[in-house]
Design a protein around this motif. Structure first.
Motif, PDB file in Angstrom:
ATOM      1  N   GLU A 180      11.595 -16.868   3.274  1.00 37.42           N
ATOM      2  CA  GLU A 180      10.270 -17.396   3.635  1.00 37.42           C
ATOM      3  C   GLU A 180       9.950 -18.640   2.801  1.00 37.42           C
ATOM      4  OE1 GLU A 180       7.058 -14.370   3.544  1.00 37.42           O
ATOM      5  OE2 GLU A 180       5.835 -15.961   2.635  1.00 37.42           O
ATOM      6  N   ALA A 181      10.305 -18.605   1.536  1.00 36.83           N
ATOM      7  CA  ALA A 181      10.063 -19.757   0.661  1.00 36.83           C
ATOM      8  C   ALA A 181      10.870 -20.964   1.143  1.00 36.83           C
ATOM      9  CB  ALA A 181      10.430 -19.417  -0.783  1.00 36.83           C
ATOM     10  N   VAL A 182      12.124 -20.733   1.524  1.00 40.30           N
ATOM     11  CA  VAL A 182      12.988 -21.828   2.004  1.00 40.30           C
ATOM     12  C   VAL A 182      12.402 -22.419   3.279  1.00 40.30           C
ATOM     13  CG1 VAL A 182      15.266 -22.327   2.995  1.00 40.30           C
ATOM     14  CG2 VAL A 182      15.084 -20.974   0.886  1.00 40.30           C
ATOM     15  N   ALA A 183      11.887 -21.571   4.143  1.00 38.79           N
ATOM     16  CA  ALA A 183      11.340 -22.036   5.427  1.00 38.79           C
ATOM     17  C   ALA A 183      10.119 -22.939   5.236  1.00 38.79           C
ATOM     18  CB  ALA A 183      10.978 -20.835   6.298  1.00 38.79           C
ATOM     19  N   ALA A 184       9.458 -22.837   4.079  1.00 36.34           N
ATOM     20  CA  ALA A 184       8.187 -23.547   3.875  1.00 36.34           C
ATOM     21  C   ALA A 184       8.341 -25.043   3.612  1.00 36.34           C
ATOM     22  CB  ALA A 184       7.419 -22.898   2.721  1.00 36.34           C
TER      23      ALA A 184
ATOM     24  N   THR B 132      19.413 -24.724   7.563  1.00 31.21           N
ATOM     25  CA  THR B 132      19.565 -25.838   8.510  1.00 31.21           C
ATOM     26  C   THR B 132      18.532 -26.924   8.231  1.00 31.21           C
ATOM     27  OG1 THR B 132      20.108 -24.140  10.116  1.00 31.21           O
ATOM     28  CG2 THR B 132      19.826 -26.388  10.957  1.00 31.21           C
ATOM     29  N   GLY B 133      19.007 -28.157   7.980  1.00 31.18           N
ATOM     30  CA  GLY B 133      18.097 -29.288   7.773  1.00 31.18           C
ATOM     31  C   GLY B 133      17.433 -29.324   6.408  1.00 31.18           C
ATOM     32  N   LYS B 134      17.828 -28.414   5.525  1.00 28.25           N
ATOM     33  CA  LYS B 134      17.187 -28.361   4.203  1.00 28.25           C
ATOM     34  C   LYS B 134      17.885 -29.295   3.215  1.00 28.25           C
ATOM     35  CE  LYS B 134      14.290 -25.265   5.543  1.00 28.25           C
ATOM     36  NZ  LYS B 134      12.876 -25.587   5.721  1.00 28.25           N
ATOM     37  N   ASP B 135      17.127 -29.725   2.219  1.00 29.71           N
ATOM     38  CA  ASP B 135      17.670 -30.489   1.097  1.00 29.71           C
ATOM     39  C   ASP B 135      17.650 -29.563  -0.113  1.00 29.71           C
ATOM     40  OD1 ASP B 135      18.140 -32.732   2.575  1.00 29.71           O
ATOM     41  OD2 ASP B 135      16.260 -33.726   2.024  1.00 29.71           O
TER      42      ASP B 135
ATOM     43  N   ARG C 109      30.907 -27.500  -6.819  1.00 31.64           N
ATOM     44  CA  ARG C 109      31.617 -28.032  -5.643  1.00 31.64           C
ATOM     45  C   ARG C 109      31.673 -26.982  -4.529  1.00 31.64           C
ATOM     46  NH1 ARG C 109      35.691 -30.566  -9.944  1.00 31.64           N
ATOM     47  NH2 ARG C 109      34.617 -32.556 -10.201  1.00 31.64           N
ATOM     48  N   ALA C 110      31.933 -25.741  -4.922  1.00 35.67           N
ATOM     49  CA  ALA C 110      31.997 -24.670  -3.917  1.00 35.67           C
ATOM     50  C   ALA C 110      30.614 -24.430  -3.309  1.00 35.67           C
ATOM     51  CB  ALA C 110      32.536 -23.389  -4.549  1.00 35.67           C
ATOM     52  N   ARG C 111      29.583 -24.488  -4.136  1.00 37.01           N
ATOM     53  CA  ARG C 111      28.219 -24.257  -3.646  1.00 37.01           C
ATOM     54  C   ARG C 111      27.789 -25.395  -2.705  1.00 37.01           C
ATOM     55  NH1 ARG C 111      26.461 -19.812  -2.787  1.00 37.01           N
ATOM     56  NH2 ARG C 111      27.060 -19.049  -4.831  1.00 37.01           N
ATOM     57  N   ALA C 112      28.261 -26.608  -2.984  1.00 37.48           N
ATOM     58  CA  ALA C 112      27.948 -27.746  -2.105  1.00 37.48           C
ATOM     59  C   ALA C 112      28.567 -27.515  -0.723  1.00 37.48           C
ATOM     60  CB  ALA C 112      28.474 -29.045  -2.715  1.00 37.48           C
ATOM     61  N   LYS C 113      29.831 -27.106  -0.710  1.00 35.32           N
ATOM     62  CA  LYS C 113      30.509 -26.844   0.573  1.00 35.32           C
ATOM     63  C   LYS C 113      29.784 -25.741   1.328  1.00 35.32           C
ATOM     64  CE  LYS C 113      35.292 -28.295   0.102  1.00 35.32           C
ATOM     65  NZ  LYS C 113      35.950 -28.163  -1.202  1.00 35.32           N
ATOM     66  N   TRP C 114      29.419 -24.709   0.592  1.00 35.27           N
ATOM     67  CA  TRP C 114      28.727 -23.541   1.155  1.00 35.27           C
ATOM     68  C   TRP C 114      27.402 -23.979   1.789  1.00 35.27           C
ATOM     69  CZ3 TRP C 114      23.969 -21.455  -0.347  1.00 35.27           C
ATOM     70  CH2 TRP C 114      23.717 -20.138   0.004  1.00 35.27           C
ATOM     71  N   ALA C 115      26.644 -24.816   1.072  1.00 41.40           N
ATOM     72  CA  ALA C 115      25.340 -25.255   1.595  1.00 41.40           C
ATOM     73  C   ALA C 115      25.529 -26.179   2.800  1.00 41.40           C
ATOM     74  CB  ALA C 115      24.554 -25.974   0.492  1.00 41.40           C
ATOM     75  N   GLN C 116      26.526 -27.086   2.709  1.00 38.71           N
ATOM     76  CA  GLN C 116      26.762 -28.022   3.821  1.00 38.71           C
ATOM     77  C   GLN C 116      27.190 -27.265   5.077  1.00 38.71           C
ATOM     78  OE1 GLN C 116      29.495 -30.499   1.728  1.00 38.71           O
ATOM     79  NE2 GLN C 116      27.852 -31.560   0.648  1.00 38.71           N
TER      80      GLN C 116
ATOM     81  N   ARG D 134      21.810 -30.556   3.134  1.00 42.00           N
ATOM     82  CA  ARG D 134      22.319 -31.533   2.178  1.00 42.00           C
ATOM     83  C   ARG D 134      22.217 -30.873   0.798  1.00 42.00           C
ATOM     84  NH1 ARG D 134      19.438 -37.299   3.597  1.00 42.00           N
ATOM     85  NH2 ARG D 134      17.543 -36.106   3.197  1.00 42.00           N
ATOM     86  N   PHE D 135      23.093 -31.300  -0.127  1.00 40.46           N
ATOM     87  CA  PHE D 135      23.146 -30.584  -1.413  1.00 40.46           C
ATOM     88  C   PHE D 135      23.233 -31.556  -2.585  1.00 40.46           C
ATOM     89  CE2 PHE D 135      25.347 -28.459  -4.926  1.00 40.46           C
ATOM     90  CZ  PHE D 135      24.714 -27.223  -4.980  1.00 40.46           C
ATOM     91  N   LEU D 136      22.447 -31.251  -3.595  1.00 36.63           N
ATOM     92  CA  LEU D 136      22.476 -32.021  -4.846  1.00 36.63           C
ATOM     93  C   LEU D 136      22.522 -31.001  -5.974  1.00 36.63           C
ATOM     94  CD1 LEU D 136      22.047 -35.050  -5.844  1.00 36.63           C
ATOM     95  CD2 LEU D 136      19.632 -34.438  -6.086  1.00 36.63           C
TER      96      LEU D 136
END
Ligand code: NDP
Length: 292
Positions: free
Chosen positions: A59-63, A87-90, A103-110, A115-117
């Motif tokens: 729910e927090a992510v959706a906000a 989806t569509g989150k930064d 690096r693994a978490r970036a791939k996972w998020a993408q 997008r991942f920082l």
């Protein structure tokens, strides 16, 4: 709703000591903030300060589009975000981890549409939201994400972007912390040497501080030698002399009844490099021994 602000909103997952400090900085600057914490009680004081409290991480992510994560470790990030739609989150991950984890978490998020920082926080909680403290965060990964949210990211602490490779923030973070660990070891040994003597720790402390500060140009001298490849260039204290000096350090430790265990890993490396015929270098060549 209390959020009458033109500052961009964001979501923050994790309200430990660091997460709470970050939350306060964003709230104080007027950013609409949605928070979530596994143990929900920790959100109550922030709700009183204007944060919206989500019941679940999903729910927090959706906000918000911008989702900052500051949890204990990489495993807790995977656990907390397991059911969230990215989806569509930064996603900005300020959780401390290794370069490989980032690096693994970036791939996972993408792979999940985000997008991942990644970030490495060079500050302790009291330095957050205090620009004059010098606290900052290393960032690496999506430059587009970093640029899009720079104003928000720069609110709690300074920002230093170190490259598109998502592992670089952690790499820089851990390099600095590792250097600090060596410095702490030296300071620990120094105080152990004077213990039991008529040398008040409070008198030694400023001397240690000034000496360590005076020695800091060494880092850029090493960088010069690594860059040129000539480890003897501009050397003022060579390895042959330093190894002699180390014998005095170790004899003094013995005389004072202090274990040499914090010194010997480094002095042993210096002896190995000297024995290989590099007495005219400084300690730059030890890096070759560590990275065979
Ligand atoms: P804390 O130990 O104070 O908080 C840990 C946070 O992680 C809590 O919100 C905790 O939730 C949450 N958590 C732990 N396990 C899980 C899990 N499995 N699922 C969901 N949430 C979980 O740590 P800090 O806030 O101090 O640190 C957070 C990050 O910031 C760490 O990666 C740390 O290395 C980094 N950092 C901290 C600094 C500091 O000085 N504090 C300095 C620089 C970086 P709960 O409340 O439910 O336990």
């Amino acid at each position: 709703m209390e959020h009458s602000t033109d500052k961009p909103g964001l979501t923050l997952l994790g309200l430990g000591d660091m997460g709470t400090a970050l939350a306060r900085a964003w709230l104080a600057a007027g950013h609409p903030l949605t928070v979530w914490n596994r143990t929900s009680g920790k959100a109550a004081p922030l709700a009183a300060e204007g944060a919206r409290v989500a019941r679940t991480a999903a729910e927090a992510v959706a906000a918000s589009t911008l989702v900052v994560v500051c949890l204990l470790d990489d495993a807790s990030v995977g656990e907390a975000l397991a059911d969230a739609d990215l989806t569509g989150k930064d996603v900005v991950n300020l959780t401390t981890g290794t370069p490989a984890e980032a690096r693994a978490r970036a791939k996972w998020a993408q792979a999940r549409g985000a997008r991942f920082l990644d970030g490495g926080i060079m500050a302790v909680p009291p330095m957050i939201g205090v620009p004059e403290s010098g606290g900052y965060v290393f960032y690496s990964g999506s430059r587009a994400l970093f640029d899009a949210h720079h104003g928000t990211l720069a609110t709690p602490a300074g920002t230093t972007y170190v490259g598109e490779d998502p592992g670089f923030a952690a790499l820089h973070d851990v390099a600095l912390l590792s250097a600090m660990t060596g410095m702490f070891a030296g300071v620990t040994h120094a105080f152990a040497l004077v213990r039991g003597e008529d040398v008040p720790p409070k008198d030694l402390a400023p001397l240690l501080t000034a000496w360590l500060v005076a020695m800091t140009p060494y880092a850029s001298e090493i960088a010069d030698r690594l860059t040129s490849g000539d480890y003897t260039e501009g050397v003022t204290s060579n390895l042959a002399m330093m190894v002699q000096g180390n014998a005095t350090l170790l004899r003094t430790a013995r005389e004072q009844g202090v274990s040499p265990e914090l010194l010997t890993p480094f002095t042993t490396l210096m002896e190995r490099r000297l024995a290989a015929g590099h007495g005219d270098e400084d300690t730059t060549g030890l890096i070759d021994l560590l990275t065979p």
